[in-house]
Design a protein around this motif. Structure first.
Motif, mmCIF file in Angstrom:
data_model
loop_
_atom_site.group_PDB
_atom_site.id
_atom_site.type_symbol
_atom_site.label_atom_id
_atom_site.label_comp_id
_atom_site.label_asym_id
_atom_site.label_seq_id
_atom_site.Cartn_x
_atom_site.Cartn_y
_atom_site.Cartn_z
ATOM 1 N N GLU A 64 0.824 -1.212 0.000
ATOM 2 C CA GLU A 64 0.000 0.000 0.000
ATOM 3 C C GLU A 64 0.858 1.262 0.000
ATOM 4 O O GLU A 64 0.459 2.285 -0.569
ATOM 5 C CB GLU A 64 -0.946 -0.014 1.201
ATOM 6 N N ILE A 65 2.030 1.220 0.625
ATOM 7 C CA ILE A 65 2.943 2.374 0.572
ATOM 8 C C ILE A 65 3.396 2.619 -0.860
ATOM 9 O O ILE A 65 3.507 3.762 -1.315
ATOM 10 C CB ILE A 65 4.143 2.153 1.515
ATOM 11 N N ILE A 66 3.667 1.542 -1.581
ATOM 12 C CA ILE A 66 4.038 1.666 -2.994
ATOM 13 C C ILE A 66 2.903 2.330 -3.784
ATOM 14 O O ILE A 66 3.125 3.233 -4.597
ATOM 15 C CB ILE A 66 4.384 0.288 -3.586
ATOM 16 N N LEU A 67 1.680 1.901 -3.518
ATOM 17 C CA LEU A 67 0.535 2.490 -4.206
ATOM 18 C C LEU A 67 0.369 3.965 -3.841
ATOM 19 O O LEU A 67 0.022 4.791 -4.698
ATOM 20 C CB LEU A 67 -0.742 1.709 -3.852
ATOM 21 N N TYR A 68 0.626 4.291 -2.590
ATOM 22 C CA TYR A 68 0.511 5.694 -2.183
ATOM 23 C C TYR A 68 1.553 6.561 -2.883
ATOM 24 O O TYR A 68 1.280 7.712 -3.249
ATOM 25 C CB TYR A 68 0.660 5.834 -0.663
ATOM 26 N N ALA A 69 2.747 6.007 -3.072
ATOM 27 C CA ALA A 69 3.804 6.746 -3.778
ATOM 28 C C ALA A 69 3.373 7.099 -5.197
ATOM 29 O O ALA A 69 3.721 8.166 -5.724
ATOM 30 C CB ALA A 69 5.094 5.929 -3.800
ATOM 31 N N LEU A 71 -0.098 7.018 -6.325
ATOM 32 C CA LEU A 71 -1.436 7.584 -6.448
ATOM 33 C C LEU A 71 -1.722 8.759 -5.518
ATOM 34 O O LEU A 71 -2.628 9.557 -5.789
ATOM 35 C CB LEU A 71 -2.486 6.484 -6.212
ATOM 36 N N GLN A 72 -1.004 8.848 -4.392
ATOM 37 C CA GLN A 72 -1.184 9.950 -3.431
ATOM 38 C C GLN A 72 -2.640 10.102 -2.993
ATOM 39 O O GLN A 72 -3.183 11.223 -2.938
ATOM 40 C CB GLN A 72 -0.690 11.268 -4.046
ATOM 41 N N LEU A 73 -3.269 8.992 -2.641
ATOM 42 C CA LEU A 73 -4.667 9.010 -2.224
ATOM 43 C C LEU A 73 -4.781 8.948 -0.700
ATOM 44 O O LEU A 73 -4.150 8.104 -0.064
ATOM 45 C CB LEU A 73 -5.424 7.821 -2.825
ATOM 46 N N ASN A 74 -5.615 9.819 -0.130
ATOM 47 C CA ASN A 74 -5.878 9.750 1.307
ATOM 48 C C ASN A 74 -6.555 8.440 1.694
ATOM 49 O O ASN A 74 -6.430 7.978 2.829
ATOM 50 C CB ASN A 74 -6.747 10.927 1.744
ATOM 51 N N GLU A 75 -7.292 7.868 0.738
ATOM 52 C CA GLU A 75 -7.951 6.583 0.997
ATOM 53 C C GLU A 75 -6.940 5.510 1.375
ATOM 54 O O GLU A 75 -7.202 4.663 2.241
ATOM 55 C CB GLU A 75 -8.734 6.140 -0.242
ATOM 56 N N ILE A 76 -5.788 5.534 0.733
ATOM 57 C CA ILE A 76 -4.747 4.546 1.033
ATOM 58 C C ILE A 76 -4.221 4.737 2.452
ATOM 59 O O ILE A 76 -4.031 3.767 3.199
ATOM 60 C CB ILE A 76 -3.595 4.633 0.019
ATOM 61 N N LEU A 77 -4.000 5.986 2.849
ATOM 62 C CA LEU A 77 -3.528 6.269 4.210
ATOM 63 C C LEU A 77 -4.547 5.788 5.239
ATOM 64 O O LEU A 77 -4.186 5.207 6.265
ATOM 65 C CB LEU A 77 -3.279 7.763 4.387
ATOM 66 N N ALA A 78 -5.824 6.046 4.983
ATOM 67 C CA ALA A 78 -6.879 5.615 5.898
ATOM 68 C C ALA A 78 -6.902 4.087 6.026
ATOM 69 O O ALA A 78 -7.048 3.546 7.127
ATOM 70 C CB ALA A 78 -8.231 6.135 5.422
ATOM 71 N N ILE A 79 -6.744 3.408 4.897
ATOM 72 C CA ILE A 79 -6.736 1.941 4.911
ATOM 73 C C ILE A 79 -5.528 1.416 5.679
ATOM 74 O O ILE A 79 -5.648 0.492 6.497
ATOM 75 C CB ILE A 79 -6.743 1.391 3.461
ATOM 76 N N ILE A 80 -4.360 2.003 5.443
ATOM 77 C CA ILE A 80 -3.136 1.553 6.126
ATOM 78 C C ILE A 80 -3.262 1.729 7.640
ATOM 79 O O ILE A 80 -2.958 0.810 8.415
ATOM 80 C CB ILE A 80 -1.903 2.327 5.617
ATOM 81 N N ILE A 81 -3.725 2.898 8.080
ATOM 82 C CA ILE A 81 -3.806 3.180 9.514
ATOM 83 C C ILE A 81 -4.862 2.298 10.187
ATOM 84 O O ILE A 81 -4.617 1.720 11.258
ATOM 85 C CB ILE A 81 -4.105 4.669 9.761
ATOM 86 N N THR A 82 -6.030 2.184 9.567
ATOM 87 C CA THR A 82 -7.092 1.341 10.133
ATOM 88 C C THR A 82 -6.659 -0.118 10.202
ATOM 89 O O THR A 82 -6.864 -0.802 11.224
ATOM 90 C CB THR A 82 -8.368 1.465 9.290
#
Length: 330
Positions: A64-69, A71-82
């Motif tokens: 998911e960190i790779i995907l965030y790099a 796509l820069q989506l807040n959705e990814i951060l929310a998924i990672i933290i949850t």
């Protein structure tokens, strides 16, 4: 769409191989520390190490960190933290036996990042009938959904390979459904969950070399729920998860309270003389999906697992049909 191909491929490869290569050394570490439990569905005293949660969460976070790099989506951060919070909650429960209310209450708190990041749509979409605006009620839905999906996957983790194998089916189904409703970015974000589950299944299948434990099962279930929320496919996700939902409903309706499986005295299944499993007549034992499956007669552990997988495929087909119907109504 084509610009999503490279991050999708890279993240899926990373998700699979992090779990694939990290799990064997994790098994050795757990063996050295004697973190093992008896496999309750074997007559012999077979000990299996747990929890496999550390390798599962490592694969999820890395991919998911790779995907965030990309796509820069807040959705990814929310998924990672949850998902990480769900792992931590499960790991505490793996190390110490907590009360029955601990996991659902703590998982409700783990859902807060989805609200904080605003990565949700308060419209609840229904097939054919369209979407309904429920702003205040939807916040409650978020708080309840992560505990439900987390504990639902945890409750179906009763046989070798079932939780991880079932997650392979339902998570790939969810990704397909997200593609169908044209939520392409979240569909890409959801793909690593299937590959993490697939890699872990290699070591979790019959005969299990490692159990996911609460940390592994809650991680998988919470990420599934988080994806459903940020992707706006809550109804579709629930349809795909039907066998596990039914199992949780049967268990809770028979026990009539939220309780840890360790606290249940009666066993839903017993062994036959030829090392098969059959439904018990013990009235104190909870009703479960496995017990219902065995109502037709004794089966081996592998046969039961395949029945559950077939049910997962059937509910997955229903979910895909629901997604097409959803596409018509949008």
């Amino acid at each position: 769409m084509t610009e999503l191909l490279i991050p999708a491929v890279i993240s899926c490869i990373v998700a699979f191989f992090v779990v694939y290569f990290m799990t064997p050394p994790l098994i050795k570490v757990l063996e050295k520390r004697n973190f093992a439990v008896k496999d309750m569905n074997k007559i012999e005293d077979i000990m299996v190490v747990r929890p496999g949660g550390p390798s599962i969460i490592a694969g999820i976070i890395a991919s998911e960190i790779i995907l965030y790099a990309f796509l820069q989506l807040n959705e990814i951060l929310a998924i990672i933290i949850t998902t990480s919070a769900a792992f931590a909650i499960g790991y505490v429960d793996d190390r110490r036996v907590m009360s029955g209310w601990f996991k659902p209450a703590a998982l409700a708190v783990a859902a807060i990042p989805i609200i904080v990041f605003g990565t949700y749509d308060s419209e609840l979409a229904f097939p054919l009938f369209g979407a309904v605006q429920i702003p205040a009620l939807y916040l409650a839905l978020i708080i309840f959904m992560i505990p439900i999906t987390g504990n639902t996957i945890n409750s179906i983790d009763v046989l070798n390979g079932v939780a991880s194998g079932f997650m392979v089916i339902v998570s790939f189904t969810l990704s397909i459904c997200l593609f169908i409703v044209q939520n392409y970015e979240i569909a890409i974000v959801s793909l690593p969950l299937g590959f993490v589950s697939l890699a872990f299944y290699k070591y979790h299948k019959i005969p299990s070399k490692i159990f996911p434990g609460d940390s592994g099962a809650l991680t998988l279930g919470a990420m599934y729920g988080a994806i459903a929320i940020v992707g706006g496919v809550e109804i579709i996700a629930a349809v795909a998860l039907l066998p596990a939902v039914i199992n949780s409903f049967l268990f809770l309706s028979s026990v009539k309270r939220i309780v840890e499986h360790r606290e249940i005295k009666g066993k839903p299944v017993i062994f036959t003389n030829n090392n098969r499993l059959e439904a018990t007549n013990d009235k104190t034992a909870p009703i479960t999906l496995v017990r219902l499956i065995l109502a037709g007669g004794p089966l081996s552990e592998k046969q039961i697992a395949f029945v559950i997988f077939k049910l997962g495929i059937f509910s997955g087909i229903l979910a895909i049909i629901t997604a097409f119907m959803m596409g018509v109504s949008l």
